[in-house]
Design an enzyme around this catalytic site. Structure first.
Site, mmCIF file in Angstrom:
data_model
loop_
_atom_site.group_PDB
_atom_site.id
_atom_site.type_symbol
_atom_site.label_atom_id
_atom_site.label_comp_id
_atom_site.label_asym_id
_atom_site.label_seq_id
_atom_site.Cartn_x
_atom_site.Cartn_y
_atom_site.Cartn_z
ATOM 1 N N HIS A 106 0.870 -1.182 0.000
ATOM 2 C CA HIS A 106 0.000 0.000 0.000
ATOM 3 C C HIS A 106 0.907 1.232 0.000
ATOM 4 C CE1 HIS A 106 -3.750 -2.232 0.563
ATOM 5 N NE2 HIS A 106 -3.040 -3.036 1.341
ATOM 6 N N ASN A 136 -5.739 -6.676 9.329
ATOM 7 C CA ASN A 136 -6.851 -7.420 8.757
ATOM 8 C C ASN A 136 -6.394 -8.146 7.504
ATOM 9 O OD1 ASN A 136 -9.410 -8.381 8.334
ATOM 10 N ND2 ASN A 136 -10.115 -6.557 7.253
ATOM 11 N N ARG A 150 -0.149 4.298 -0.572
ATOM 12 C CA ARG A 150 -0.914 5.450 -0.050
ATOM 13 C C ARG A 150 -0.904 6.656 -0.987
ATOM 14 N NH1 ARG A 150 -3.310 2.003 2.918
ATOM 15 N NH2 ARG A 150 -2.562 1.642 5.029
ATOM 16 N N HIS A 183 -3.158 -12.515 1.384
ATOM 17 C CA HIS A 183 -2.954 -12.712 2.833
ATOM 18 C C HIS A 183 -3.766 -13.841 3.483
ATOM 19 C CE1 HIS A 183 -6.432 -10.079 2.717
ATOM 20 N NE2 HIS A 183 -5.729 -8.973 2.549
ATOM 21 N N HIS A 221 -9.148 -10.096 -1.601
ATOM 22 C CA HIS A 221 -9.166 -9.974 -0.137
ATOM 23 C C HIS A 221 -10.442 -10.689 0.292
ATOM 24 C CE1 HIS A 221 -9.118 -7.297 3.650
ATOM 25 N NE2 HIS A 221 -10.319 -7.849 3.663
ATOM 26 N N ASP A 252 1.842 -6.916 2.498
ATOM 27 C CA ASP A 252 0.677 -6.119 2.888
ATOM 28 C C ASP A 252 1.147 -4.878 3.665
ATOM 29 O OD1 ASP A 252 -1.906 -5.234 3.034
ATOM 30 O OD2 ASP A 252 -2.658 -6.875 4.283
HETATM 31 ZN ZN LIG Z 1 -6.518 -7.091 2.306
HETATM 32 ZN ZN LIG Z 2 -3.736 -4.990 1.750
#
Ligand SMILES: [Zn+2]
Ligand SMILES: [Zn+2]
Length: 451
Positions: A89, A305, A91, A259, A206, A332
């Site tokens: 990520h 998460n 961002r 994940h 996800h 992640d």
């Molecule tokens: Zn995720």
């Molecule tokens: Zn993620």
């Protein structure tokens, strides 16, 4: 698919002396001198045996050091194919206070990564070709490792209408994902599989049943009961994964499960594979090394998460990695501003940083303490992820562009987020001792990091 190749700095000229050259895909594990000329691996020769004659269209060979190459005394340090992260990520755009292309790729390089894939859950969401194209353009100017971008599955990641899959594929998307949230609507997921199949790209899912996850903040277990915290049951992941795999099977489409945190999800993946589904999957460093018992500390950096699961789940994930059932390790990497973590556990944001700690924590906890062979770890961090989505595979081979990392596996160090290249500090591994410090990363033939 467009991979934005890092163009910062000039092509490297290096002589890496006496490294342990370790490339499991090619069955290479030897002490050698590795020469990099104009960004390309020009020779891998036994220590002190000089250079092998130049072959093919590789650049003209010259004597060691005489060509003005920088000499790096590796002294037996581990030299591996550079790592590839399928799940970062960045961002950007929108939350450049947490990470941007410069800091995110610097963090990647510091972790030995030569290529990262950026998730599209930004502000705005990467759900159309123009946002994607502008990111690719920015990456060309700012990135110090190669970057590929995922596009969203649904517009605004709202789970209602399909994003511009066709246009984004044409603009260079590597895959599609609504990561950060699941695709709840099965009909939409089906349409997404059909569209992604037509453009020849996978969906990265996800898997989460939001109704089962409800307002949970950690794994549902004895630990959550004792802490009085709302739990997220494993079934929130495994039930969603089972459904998603069924839809992928019916559409005969490529799917990558992000994940994986539970043993039951692994079971669904194995059965789907046996049934002929083209499924790949990833596991994170934190799910491989930490369990929900750590959450007794109520450290908000341990909130992510999917959540840290039971010790039995953790062990099953490690066994799957050792057995080769896990295609890749993905970080992640999820940067967060301090105010999003400096709150009571229940209110904190989900996510931990990962790029700068992945290899050290995995090497220390899984390889050094037994369980996972080094070749499995290196393969799952380099060729495995590249293969899962069809990115170029880093290789320690003469004639290849240099994409490599030099790692010190002897010296122990403290993981100190204050020293990270990332703009954020929210690491689940803060304060831990580890071995496996990255000393040098060469990405796309250029020195991206050195310590
Ligand atoms: Zn995720
Ligand atoms: Zn993620």
């Amino acid at each position: 698919m467009t991979i934005t190749i890092a163009k910062r700095g000039s092509k490297a000229n290096l002589l890496i002396k006496d490294a342990r050259v370790f490339d499991p895909e090619r069955g290479v594990d030897m002490r050698a001198d590795v020469a990099v000329e104009r960004g390309q691996i020009s020779s891998i020769a036994p220590v002190g045996k000089g250079r092998s004659p130049h072959r093919g269209d590789a650049p003209e060979a010259t004597d060691s050091g005489a060509s003005g190459a920088e000499i790096i005394e590796a002294a037996g340090r581990l030299l591996v194919p550079g790592f590839v992260d399928l799940h970062t990520h960045l961002r950007t755009p929108g939350r450049e206070d947490e990470e941007d292309l410069t800091s995110g790729t610097a963090a990647a390089a510091a972790g030995g990564y030569v290529t990262i894939c950026a998730m599209p859950n930004t502000e705005p969401v990467v759900d159309n070709a123009s946002v994607l194209s502008s990111l690719i353009e920015r990456a060309e100017a700012e990135a110090s490792v190669s970057v590929a971008f995922l596009g969203a599955i649904s517009r605004g990641q709202e789970g209602i209408r399909l994003a511009d899959i066709w246009d984004m594929a044409e603009a260079g998307a590597v895959a599609f994902s609504d990561d950060g949230r699941p695709v709840t609507d099965g009909g939409l997921l089906r349409a997404a599989f059909q569209a992604a199949k037509l453009v020849g790209l996978p969906l990265v899912l996800h898997c989460e049943d939001s109704d089962l996850a409800a307002t949970g903040v950690m794994n549902e277990s004895e630990v959550s009961a004792r802490l009085g915290l709302a739990g997220i049951p494993c079934s929130a992941e495994s039930a969603a994964a089972a459904r998603d795999l069924e839809i992928a099977a019916y559409e005969d489409a490529r799917v990558h499960i992000a994940h994986v945190s539970c043993v039951r999800t692994l079971g669904h993946i194995r059965r789907a594979r046996e049934g002929g589904v083209t499924v790949t999957c990833e596991v994170t460093p934190h799910h491989l090394t930490l369990s929900d018992e750590e959450v007794f500390s109520l450290d908000a950096n341990l909130k992510m998460n999917p959540p840290l699961r039971s010790e039995a789940d953790r062990q099953a994930l490690v066994e799957a990695l050792a057995a080769g059932d896990m295609d890749c390790i993905a970080t992640d990497h999820a940067p967060h501003a301090p105010q999003e973590k400096e709150t009571p556990f229940e209110e904190a944001a989900f996510g931990t940083l990962g790029l700068e700690t992945a290899f050290p924590v995995l090497y220390t906890r899984l390889v050094e303490s037994g369980g996972v062979p080094l070749e499995r770890l290196v393969a799952a961090m380099s060729t495995g992820p590249a293969r899962a989505v069809g990115l170029p595979e880093p290789a320690l081979e003469e004639g290849e562009e240099a994409n490599l990392a030099l790692i010190d596996t002897e010296e122990e160090f403290d993981i100190e987020p204050a020293r990270f290249q990332s703009k954020s500090r929210n690491s689940a591994f803060s304060g831990q001792k580890a071995k496996g410090k990255v000393k040098l990363t060469v990405a796309a033939g250029r020195v991206a990091y050195r310590l």
